[in-house]
Write a protein that holds these residues in place. Structure first.
Motif, PDB file in Angstrom:
ATOM      1  N   THR A   1      33.864 -91.411 -31.712  1.00  0.00           N
ATOM      2  CA  THR A   1      33.714 -91.113 -33.142  1.00  0.00           C
ATOM      3  C   THR A   1      32.253 -91.104 -33.559  1.00  0.00           C
ATOM      4  N   LEU A   2      31.462 -92.060 -33.033  1.00  0.00           N
ATOM      5  CA  LEU A   2      30.059 -92.199 -33.440  1.00  0.00           C
ATOM      6  C   LEU A   2      29.085 -91.611 -32.429  1.00  0.00           C
ATOM      7  N   ALA A   3      29.600 -90.956 -31.393  1.00  0.00           N
ATOM      8  CA  ALA A   3      28.739 -90.363 -30.352  1.00  0.00           C
ATOM      9  C   ALA A   3      27.807 -91.405 -29.748  1.00  0.00           C
ATOM     10  N   LEU A   4      28.398 -92.475 -29.259  1.00  0.00           N
ATOM     11  CA  LEU A   4      27.635 -93.565 -28.655  1.00  0.00           C
ATOM     12  C   LEU A   4      27.865 -93.623 -27.151  1.00  0.00           C
ATOM     13  N   LYS A   5      26.837 -93.994 -26.441  1.00  0.00           N
ATOM     14  CA  LYS A   5      26.973 -94.315 -25.024  1.00  0.00           C
ATOM     15  C   LYS A   5      27.291 -95.802 -24.901  1.00  0.00           C
ATOM     16  N   VAL A   6      28.223 -96.118 -24.003  1.00  0.00           N
ATOM     17  CA  VAL A   6      28.575 -97.513 -23.743  1.00  0.00           C
ATOM     18  C   VAL A   6      28.095 -97.843 -22.336  1.00  0.00           C
ATOM     19  N   LEU A   7      27.138 -98.758 -22.243  1.00  0.00           N
ATOM     20  CA  LEU A   7      26.495 -99.074 -20.971  1.00  0.00           C
ATOM     21  C   LEU A   7      26.720-100.533 -20.599  1.00  0.00           C
ATOM     22  N   PRO A   8      26.828-100.823 -19.303  1.00  0.00           N
ATOM     23  CA  PRO A   8      26.948-102.227 -18.890  1.00  0.00           C
ATOM     24  C   PRO A   8      25.720-103.021 -19.324  1.00  0.00           C
ATOM     25  N   PHE A   9      25.921-104.297 -19.584  1.00  0.00           N
ATOM     26  CA  PHE A   9      24.787-105.165 -19.900  1.00  0.00           C
ATOM     27  C   PHE A   9      23.880-105.223 -18.669  1.00  0.00           C
ATOM     28  N   PRO A  10      22.562-105.378 -18.854  1.00  0.00           N
ATOM     29  CA  PRO A  10      21.629-105.334 -17.709  1.00  0.00           C
ATOM     30  C   PRO A  10      21.926-106.319 -16.591  1.00  0.00           C
ATOM     31  N   VAL A  11      22.533-107.460 -16.904  1.00  0.00           N
ATOM     32  CA  VAL A  11      22.905-108.430 -15.862  1.00  0.00           C
ATOM     33  C   VAL A  11      24.369-108.819 -16.076  1.00  0.00           C
ATOM     34  N   THR A  12      24.963-109.375 -15.036  1.00  0.00           N
ATOM     35  CA  THR A  12      26.354-109.807 -15.141  1.00  0.00           C
ATOM     36  C   THR A  12      26.447-111.065 -15.986  1.00  0.00           C
ATOM     37  N   LEU A  13      27.331-111.023 -16.964  1.00  0.00           N
ATOM     38  CA  LEU A  13      27.509-112.155 -17.866  1.00  0.00           C
ATOM     39  C   LEU A  13      28.963-112.608 -17.844  1.00  0.00           C
ATOM     40  N   PRO A  14      29.217-113.875 -18.082  1.00  0.00           N
ATOM     41  CA  PRO A  14      30.607-114.332 -18.182  1.00  0.00           C
ATOM     42  C   PRO A  14      31.245-113.758 -19.442  1.00  0.00           C
ATOM     43  N   PRO A  15      32.548-113.529 -19.421  1.00  0.00           N
ATOM     44  CA  PRO A  15      33.205-113.022 -20.633  1.00  0.00           C
ATOM     45  C   PRO A  15      33.123-114.036 -21.768  1.00  0.00           C
ATOM     46  N   VAL A  16      33.132-113.520 -22.974  1.00  0.00           N
ATOM     47  CA  VAL A  16      33.052-114.363 -24.168  1.00  0.00           C
ATOM     48  C   VAL A  16      34.462-114.577 -24.723  1.00  0.00           C
ATOM     49  N   PRO A  17      34.906-115.818 -24.858  1.00  0.00           N
ATOM     50  CA  PRO A  17      36.252-116.057 -25.396  1.00  0.00           C
ATOM     51  C   PRO A  17      36.303-115.826 -26.905  1.00  0.00           C
ATOM     52  N   VAL A  18      37.405-115.268 -27.359  1.00  0.00           N
ATOM     53  CA  VAL A  18      37.688-115.144 -28.786  1.00  0.00           C
ATOM     54  C   VAL A  18      38.863-116.070 -29.067  1.00  0.00           C
ATOM     55  N   TYR A  19      38.650-117.026 -29.966  1.00  0.00           N
ATOM     56  CA  TYR A  19      39.613-118.092 -30.188  1.00  0.00           C
ATOM     57  C   TYR A  19      40.502-117.832 -31.403  1.00  0.00           C
ATOM     58  N   ARG A  20      41.701-118.348 -31.312  1.00  0.00           N
ATOM     59  CA  ARG A  20      42.580-118.526 -32.472  1.00  0.00           C
ATOM     60  C   ARG A  20      42.532-119.995 -32.830  1.00  0.00           C
ATOM     61  N   LEU A  21      42.218-120.314 -34.097  1.00  0.00           N
ATOM     62  CA  LEU A  21      42.060-121.699 -34.526  1.00  0.00           C
ATOM     63  C   LEU A  21      42.971-121.979 -35.713  1.00  0.00           C
ATOM     64  N   TRP A  22      43.520-123.196 -35.748  1.00  0.00           N
ATOM     65  CA  TRP A  22      44.406-123.572 -36.852  1.00  0.00           C
ATOM     66  C   TRP A  22      44.349-125.102 -37.007  1.00  0.00           C
ATOM     67  N   PRO A  23      44.709-125.618 -38.195  1.00  0.00           N
ATOM     68  CA  PRO A  23      44.674-127.064 -38.425  1.00  0.00           C
ATOM     69  C   PRO A  23      45.711-127.787 -37.578  1.00  0.00           C
ATOM     70  N   SER A  24      45.328-128.935 -37.021  1.00  0.00           N
ATOM     71  CA  SER A  24      46.264-129.729 -36.209  1.00  0.00           C
ATOM     72  C   SER A  24      47.480-130.139 -37.020  1.00  0.00           C
ATOM     73  N   ALA A  25      47.321-130.287 -38.332  1.00  0.00           N
ATOM     74  CA  ALA A  25      48.427-130.723 -39.189  1.00  0.00           C
ATOM     75  C   ALA A  25      49.590-129.734 -39.168  1.00  0.00           C
ATOM     76  N   LEU A  26      49.327-128.478 -38.779  1.00  0.00           N
ATOM     77  CA  LEU A  26      50.392-127.472 -38.768  1.00  0.00           C
ATOM     78  C   LEU A  26      51.221-127.510 -37.496  1.00  0.00           C
ATOM     79  N   ASP A  27      50.796-128.291 -36.498  1.00  0.00           N
ATOM     80  CA  ASP A  27      51.567-128.370 -35.246  1.00  0.00           C
ATOM     81  C   ASP A  27      52.868-129.159 -35.464  1.00  0.00           C
TER      82      ASP A  27
END
Length: 282
Positions: free
Chosen positions: A256-282
């Motif tokens: 859509t935006l005419a962008l190139k997607v390139l690998p990062f220059p060095v190998t990096l560990p994946p970044v976690p995306v978390y789901r967070l909620w109050p303990s009181a809801l368990d």
């Protein structure tokens, strides 16, 4: 002047509701598991509180006054709703719920996760609503104070009052406009550091990406600071600035935006995306 609820014994309201429903003090007492004298005493207290007879005794039973009918019309739905809310057996039913959920996140969530999520929600919970607001630096406090139901973010505060779960993992890639004069084929570390970057603002909270890109030997040339990932993509598409962004986001909007997607220059560990909620809801 508004009536002070602390001056009213709210335990009297179920008694009032039972008398309206049963039409007789004895039947109301049976419904509530109370003695008839206790029901009579509760009615007397309620009459005194509301300054109205509420019921007139006749051969046919207890006939409500106009004031009682008016009150019951207003209170009955509220009492029923309160019973349903407090009933342990009344579990959340997505198919029939009209609840509005508030979620804290970043625009990455809105651009990548929200569209398919809404499709699934509409299939299973057609009347449920979702409001997404920025996470902010006090995300933990907002969740703990029940001002939001859930958060989705790559930042997970260390707080025993919160639960967290990895929702997905993201790889970091570099985006540059197609036809960029210096970023061709691949993005070496040297080209990465020489190029101007469009970046997100400094935060009080440090995200994993911030830690990586501010490590020794990775100081970048900042050309612009923007408020969200969408702006990073837009600026990169219309200038010679580049940006490191999550791979799912980059690939979703690359054509859509005419962008190139390139690998990062060095190998990096994946970044976690978390789901967070109050303990009181368990």
């Amino acid at each position: 002047m508004k009536l002070n609820l602390r001056s009213i014994d709210l335990n009297l309201l179920p008694v009032f509701d039972a008398i309206m429903d049963a039409g007789q003090l004895s039947r109301a007492a049976d419904q509530l598991g109370m003695s008839q004298p206790a029901i009579s005493a509760a009615l007397q207290r309620l009459r005194h509180t509301l300054d109205d007879d509420l019921f007139v005794r006749t051969r046919q039973g207890m006939v409500p006054t106009p004031r009682a009918r008016e009150l019951h019309q207003l209170l009955a739905p509220q009492l029923a709703s309160l019973r349903d809310s407090l009933d342990p057996g009344n579990r959340f039913d997505p198919a029939n719920s009209q609840r509005q959920f508030r979620l804290l996140s970043m625009d990455y969530f809105e651009m990548v996760i929200l569209p398919p999520l809404l499709q699934r929600i509409r299939q299973q919970a057609p009347d449920v609503g979702l409001e997404v607001t920025p996470a902010g630096d006090d995300m933990a406090g907002t969740l703990i104070k029940a001002r939001a139901d859930l958060a989705v973010d790559s930042f997970a505060p260390e707080d025993s009052r919160l639960q967290r779960e990895v929702l997905l993992e993201e790889n970091l890639v570099v985006v540059a406009r197609r036809g960029h004069p210096r970023i061709q084929g691949r993005c070496s570390k040297s080209r990465f550091l020489k190029a101007e970057h469009v970046v997100l603002p400094e935060r009080n909270r440090r995200l994993p990406l911030d830690l990586i890109l501010n490590a020794p030997g990775w100081q970048r040339r900042t050309g612009a600071r923007v408020t969200q990932f969408a702006s990073m993509l837009a600026v990169s598409a219309r200038s010679d600035m580049i940006a490191p962004v999550p791979e799912r986001l980059a690939r979703h909007y690359a054509d859509t935006l005419a962008l190139k997607v390139l690998p990062f220059p060095v190998t990096l560990p994946p970044v976690p995306v978390y789901r967070l909620w109050p303990s009181a809801l368990d």
